[in-house]
Scaffold this active site. Structure first.
Site, PDB file in Angstrom:
ATOM      1  CE1 TYR A  33      -3.769   2.292   0.843  1.00 36.00           C
ATOM      2  CE2 TYR A  33      -2.607   2.882   2.847  1.00 36.00           C
ATOM      3  CZ  TYR A  33      -3.624   3.097   1.948  1.00 36.00           C
ATOM      4  OH  TYR A  33      -4.507   4.110   2.182  1.00 36.00           O
ATOM      5  CE  LYS A  47      -9.285   0.497   2.394  1.00 36.91           C
ATOM      6  NZ  LYS A  47      -7.884   0.182   2.126  1.00 36.91           N
TER       7      LYS A  47
HETATM    8  C1  LIG Z   1      -6.775   0.976   2.676  1.00 40.64           C
HETATM    9  C2  LIG Z   1      -5.599   0.157   2.992  1.00 40.64           C
HETATM   10  C3  LIG Z   1      -4.794   0.461   4.068  1.00 40.64           C
HETATM   11  C4  LIG Z   1      -5.022   1.692   4.911  1.00 40.64           C
HETATM   12  O1  LIG Z   1      -6.255   1.660   5.542  1.00 40.64           O
HETATM   13  P1  LIG Z   1      -6.923   3.045   6.053  1.00 40.64           P
HETATM   14  O2  LIG Z   1      -7.931   2.592   7.021  1.00 40.64           O
HETATM   15  O3  LIG Z   1      -7.484   3.703   4.825  1.00 40.64           O
HETATM   16  O4  LIG Z   1      -5.836   3.852   6.667  1.00 40.64           O
HETATM   17  C5  LIG Z   1      -3.726  -0.357   4.343  1.00 40.64           C
HETATM   18  N1  LIG Z   1      -3.468  -1.434   3.589  1.00 40.64           N
HETATM   19  C6  LIG Z   1      -4.223  -1.755   2.526  1.00 40.64           C
HETATM   20  C7  LIG Z   1      -3.904  -2.959   1.738  1.00 40.64           C
HETATM   21  C8  LIG Z   1      -5.317  -0.975   2.193  1.00 40.64           C
HETATM   22  O5  LIG Z   1      -6.047  -1.289   1.135  1.00 40.64           O
END
Ligand SMILES: *Cc1c(COP(=O)(O)O)cnc(C)c1O
Length: 384
Positions: free
Chosen positions: A102, A199
């Site tokens: 990420y 997510k």
């Molecule tokens: C979105 C995401 C993050 C970060 O998450 P947030 O809650 O938006 O800070 C970290 N790793 C992956 C793989 C992501 O898709």
């Protein structure tokens, strides 16, 4: 409680209902009242920063999900990634990270850790046992994200865990794509599993949360110590939303999975599409690793288009009615973004960007025929 109005407005506890509700009480609390002086300095929890009832229940649920013994909550997925790294690294250490991680985590590794004299270096996600050559005397940890959430390469977790164990290195994996339902890094010997609960666990695009999970007591203790030192916790509303999402996670994920596979198949033959990039499909270069290490797939995958003028692509995307355009994923709604502008890869590591644009799709819970009509219609404008 008797007394003056100002007192009675503050002391409403006598009116609180405590029947046996299905869900735990959501306590909005910094201060915890304790019954005696001895309890002030002896009882836990004595303060709300690290959470109360809802948090403990969420942690227990996540421990079940990820086969973890230790769970720490964070205010976002990114905070969970940075907490995990800062827990296991010390000044002078060297970190190896997958080139597919990420983007904001990568920025933390390359810029922020550097300020604390920790060096970080990317490796090709498909390197497998070849990673051995990159290990230096000062290498301390290896960070995976499998599959990467833009390019969907699967890393050979087994090979990397084997060489890390042989050299006493700590392994970490961002497990957000599988939501912990379809992939269990800790069971495969990875030391730390991380999720952006934002997510799939939250699942409704309305809250941020993250979690760091470990099986080993020593590593779990390091994460706990760092979380407490930095004051990293999660607000009660967000913890409640994550716990609510957890109840329906496997059910929702199965629906995301089925719809994404269906849509991927319909896209595969489309004249505007160069290739579909979905690890659960037999034509994905890392499909064998996915079969070995995963029990299912989620709703997030990519398609590489045939070369097309950006203005035409933008017009096609802006014509979509069911798919929305926006960052993040894992909610009930379908999303699409052109994601090649986000790629931050080491030179030569990702060849896909030499052809047409890369689109990332998150397949939500709408009827798949409506999704297919929407996206195939928009792509038809490009092919025609
Ligand atoms: C979105 C995401 C993050 C970060 O998450 P947030 O809650 O938006 O800070 C970290 N790793 C992956 C793989 C992501 O898709």
């Amino acid at each position: 409680m008797s007394g003056k109005l100002a007192t009675r407005l503050i002391h409403t506890r006598g009116a609180r209902l405590r029947p046996a509700t299905v869900n735990p009480p959501l306590e909005r609390a910094s201060t915890v009242l304790l019954p005696s002086v001895a309890a002030l300095y002896g009882e836990k929890p004595a303060y709300g920063r690290m959470g109360l009832t809802v948090h403990r229940e969420l942690e227990a649920g996540l421990a079940t999900l990820e086969e973890a013994r230790h769970v720490r909550l964070a205010p976002s997925g990114l905070a969970a990634c940075t907490l995990a790294l800062i827990s296991v690294l010390d000044a002078g250490d060297h970190l190896l990270f997958s080139d597919a991680i990420y983007g904001p985590t990568r920025r933390f590794c390359e810029r922020t850790l550097k300020r604390f004299s920790i060096t970080a270096e990317a490796f090709p996600p498909g390197i497998g046992a070849g990673l051995e050559e990159r290990i230096r005397p000062e290498t301390r940890a290896i960070l995976l994200e499998s599959p990467g959430s833009l390019t969907f390469e699967i890393s050979d977790t087994e090979a990397i865990v084997a060489l890390a164990r042989a050299r006493g290195l700590t392994t970490l994996a961002d497990n957000t794509w599988s939501a912990g339902v379809y992939h269990k890094p800790l069971a495969l010997g990875v030391d730390v599993s991380i999720q952006a609960l934002t997510k799939y666990v939250v699942g409704h695009s309305d809250a941020f949360a993250g979690a760091v999970m470990a099986a080993d007591d020593e590593i779990g203790g390091r994460v706990a110590e760092a979380a407490e030192a930095f004051g990293i916790g999660l607000g009660p509303e967000e913890a409640y939303q994550a716990l609510r999402g957890l109840r329906t996670l496997p059910t929702r994920l199965a629906a995301h999975e089925a719809a994404a596979l269906d849509l991927a198949e319909r896209l595969a033959g489309h004249p505007a599409v160069e290739r579909v990039i979905h690890p659960a499909r037999a034509d994905h270069p890392d499909h064998a690793l996915w079969v070995r290490d995963f029990t299912g797939s989620s709703g997030l995958f990519a398609i590489e288009l045939k070369p097309v003028a950006r203005a035409d692509l933008n017009a096609a995307l802006e014509s979509l009615a069911v798919f929305g355009m926006g960052f993040s994923w894992g909610g009930y709604e379908s999303l699409v973004i052109p994601c090649d502008p986000q790629l931050r890869r080491s030179p030569g590591d990702w060849t896909g960007d030499k052809a047409g644009p890369l689109l990332r799709l998150h397949v939500g819970l709408e009827a798949v025929d409506d999704l297919a009509g929407d996206i195939l219609g928009a792509l038809g404008r490009l092919a025609g």
